[in-house]
Enzyme design. Structure first.
Site, PDB file in Angstrom:
ATOM      1  N   SER A 124      44.902  35.133  39.761  1.00 28.33           N
ATOM      2  CA  SER A 124      45.795  36.263  39.514  1.00 28.33           C
ATOM      3  C   SER A 124      45.905  36.519  38.023  1.00 28.33           C
ATOM      4  O   SER A 124      45.875  35.586  37.215  1.00 28.33           O
ATOM      5  CB  SER A 124      47.182  35.978  40.091  1.00 28.33           C
ATOM      6  OG  SER A 124      48.053  37.070  39.856  1.00 28.33           O
ATOM      7  N   ASN A 126      48.558  37.486  36.796  1.00 25.74           N
ATOM      8  CA  ASN A 126      49.928  37.095  36.464  1.00 25.74           C
ATOM      9  C   ASN A 126      50.494  36.285  37.623  1.00 25.74           C
ATOM     10  O   ASN A 126      50.350  36.666  38.779  1.00 25.74           O
ATOM     11  CB  ASN A 126      50.793  38.328  36.209  1.00 25.74           C
ATOM     12  CG  ASN A 126      52.124  38.001  35.574  1.00 25.74           C
ATOM     13  OD1 ASN A 126      52.973  37.366  36.186  1.00 25.74           O
ATOM     14  ND2 ASN A 126      52.320  38.431  34.334  1.00 25.74           N
ATOM     15  N   HIS A 157      52.050  42.043  23.877  1.00 24.91           N
ATOM     16  CA  HIS A 157      51.902  40.587  23.846  1.00 24.91           C
ATOM     17  C   HIS A 157      51.929  40.072  22.406  1.00 24.91           C
ATOM     18  O   HIS A 157      51.785  40.834  21.455  1.00 24.91           O
ATOM     19  CB  HIS A 157      50.589  40.154  24.507  1.00 24.91           C
ATOM     20  CG  HIS A 157      50.649  40.115  25.998  1.00 24.91           C
ATOM     21  ND1 HIS A 157      50.427  41.222  26.781  1.00 24.91           N
ATOM     22  CD2 HIS A 157      50.926  39.097  26.864  1.00 24.91           C
ATOM     23  CE1 HIS A 157      50.550  40.890  28.060  1.00 24.91           C
ATOM     24  NE2 HIS A 157      50.857  39.606  28.134  1.00 24.91           N
ATOM     25  N   LYS A 161      47.140  36.794  21.250  1.00 27.36           N
ATOM     26  CA  LYS A 161      46.397  37.096  22.484  1.00 27.36           C
ATOM     27  C   LYS A 161      45.052  37.718  22.132  1.00 27.36           C
ATOM     28  O   LYS A 161      44.976  38.630  21.301  1.00 27.36           O
ATOM     29  CB  LYS A 161      47.206  38.025  23.394  1.00 27.36           C
ATOM     30  CG  LYS A 161      46.545  38.248  24.752  1.00 27.36           C
ATOM     31  CD  LYS A 161      47.500  38.890  25.737  1.00 27.36           C
ATOM     32  CE  LYS A 161      46.825  39.137  27.081  1.00 27.36           C
ATOM     33  NZ  LYS A 161      46.355  37.894  27.734  1.00 27.36           N
TER      34      LYS A 161
END
Length: 271
Positions: A124, A126, A157, A161
């Protein structure tokens, strides 16, 4: 049933340390190994100490094959190349592979799916309940509103990142595309600069902000001719994702081989 023995991949990083803490706080799981990249300065260090916990005797190592001999699963929030290398070993060992790595290419995802006839993979963009609920709602809203409503996704973010759009943003984009019955690959606007011309009807736009220490903010806006609707989620701490990954591993333990998502874990697949 005995505690699930879990390996943390990227154990020296911020997410890896959060995963180590989540396992230490859990009921039903124990840390069985701490994986780090070959050549990392973290190799040989105690995983507990790195996570701000008492020493646990688990030293960071680059040898997944050796540490996975006595493991039941691996929690993997690393980088695409590392995750793809881990896929083959996890499948060979027959252990659960929870993948939260983002920035994976189409060919990377094909490699992951190729092992799911014999391995249990939970993947996933998230791992949080809130974001997965948001994705379910986005799909429904996208289906309910016609193309006079443009869809734009904005994500924020921390400055470290390395990929954009975020895996969560793409996950939300996939949900919107599914609601509209279109292919995201064919209808995504991932960056606008200069003279772009008018917005193409039916496309799904993405914007990525980077800065500070934001754990992850996402919003999906449906902009119509007379009104607009915005759905959003804010992550306060990356422990949110660590606990979600742990929940996924415990859920997947003993499941039949297959490619699962957090929607499956959380019972949202049919929403």
């Amino acid at each position: 049933m005995s505690d699930m023995r879990l390996i943390v991949a990227g154990a020296g990083g911020r997410m890896g340390r959060a995963l180590t803490r989540a396992i230490a706080e859990s009921k039903g799981a124990v840390l069985a190994g701490a994986l780090e990249a070959p050549g990392s300065e973290m190799l040989g260090k105690d995983a507990g100490v790195l996570a701000g916990l008492p020493a646990n005797g688990i030293k960071l190592s680059a040898d997944l094959w050796a540490m996975s001999k006595e493991a039941d699963g691996i929690l993997d929030f690393t980088v695409p190349a590392a995750t793809i290398a881990n896929v083959a070993i996890a499948a060979e060992r027959g252990i659960v592979h929870v993948i939260g790595t983002t920035g994976l290419s189409g060919s990377d995802n094909a490699v992951i799916k190729s092992v799911t006839n014999r391995a249990v993979v939970v993947q996933s963009g998230n791992m949080s309940l809130g974001v997965n609920l948001l994705a379910a709602v986005v799909k429904r809203v996208a289906k309910a509103l016609d193309q006079s409503f443009d869809i734009e996704i904005v994500e924020t973010h921390h400055r470290m990142k390395i990929d954009a759009p975020s895996g969560t943003a793409l996950m939300l984009g996939q949900a919107a595309a599914a609601g509209r019955g279109i292919s995201l690959d064919e209808h995504a606007d991932r960056g606008r600069d200069g003279i772009t011309g008018a917005r193409k009807p039916g496309n799904i736009g993405f914007a990525s902000l980077r800065g500070g220490t934001a754990a992850g903010d996402h919003s999906v806006s449906f902009l119509g001719p007379f009104e607009r609707l915005t759905l959003s989620h804010q992550a306060e701490d990356r422990m949110l994702f660590a606990h979600g990954a742990l929940k996924a591993a415990l859920w997947a333990h003993g499941k039949k081989p297959g490619h699962y998502s957090m929607a499956d874990v959380l019972g949202l697949a049919d929403i």
